[in-house]
Design an enzyme around this catalytic site. Structure first.
Site, PDB file in Angstrom:
ATOM      1  CE1 TYR A   7      -3.403   2.856   0.737  1.00 59.44           C
ATOM      2  CE2 TYR A   7      -1.846   3.494   2.452  1.00 59.44           C
ATOM      3  CZ  TYR A   7      -2.943   3.782   1.668  1.00 59.44           C
ATOM      4  OH  TYR A   7      -3.569   4.983   1.802  1.00 59.44           O
ATOM      5  CE  LYS A  11      -1.937   8.311   0.143  1.00 59.20           C
ATOM      6  NZ  LYS A  11      -3.131   8.373   0.902  1.00 59.20           N
ATOM      7  CB  THR A  45     -18.193   0.927   4.615  1.00 56.34           C
ATOM      8  OG1 THR A  45     -18.613   2.299   4.616  1.00 56.34           O
ATOM      9  CG2 THR A  45     -16.989   0.763   3.725  1.00 56.34           C
TER      10      THR A  45
END
Length: 101
Positions: A7, A11, A45
């Site tokens: 990640y 990024k 979510t």
């Protein structure tokens, strides 16, 4: 954060590519900016329980709302940000600053 090397690497690549694109496209009056949202309450979510306790360490003390990210996007898409390029706007309630408790 543990177990986040993929990640973090992607990024960092995204940020570097965006800043390079801002430099390369500036001569053509093309602006390239970034929005970095933190925890945002979204329909995908809805099964997740966002309790006040989970976000109490965030300086603003709550999860973000989609409209808050939309306002940052709206700013960057407007003439109000005409002289902004290579900009990063973090919309995370202060999460990346660290805990305040």
């Amino acid at each position: 954060m543990k177990h986040s090397s993929a990640y973090v690497a992607t990024k960092a690549a995204f940020v570097s590519m965006s800043k390079t694109a801002a430099i390369e496209l500036g001569d053509e009056s093309i602006r390239v900016n970034m929005i970095h949202p933190g925890g945002i309450k979204m329909s995908m979510t809805t099964n997740v329980d966002y309790t006040k306790e989970q976000y109490s360490s965030v300086p603003l003390g709550r999860i973000g709302q989609p409209s808050e990210v939309a306002k940052a996007v709206s700013f960057l898409a407007s003439d109000d940000s005409f002289y902004c390029t290579g900009t990063e706007i973090i919309v995370d309630g202060g999460l990346t600053l660290g805990s305040h408790v």
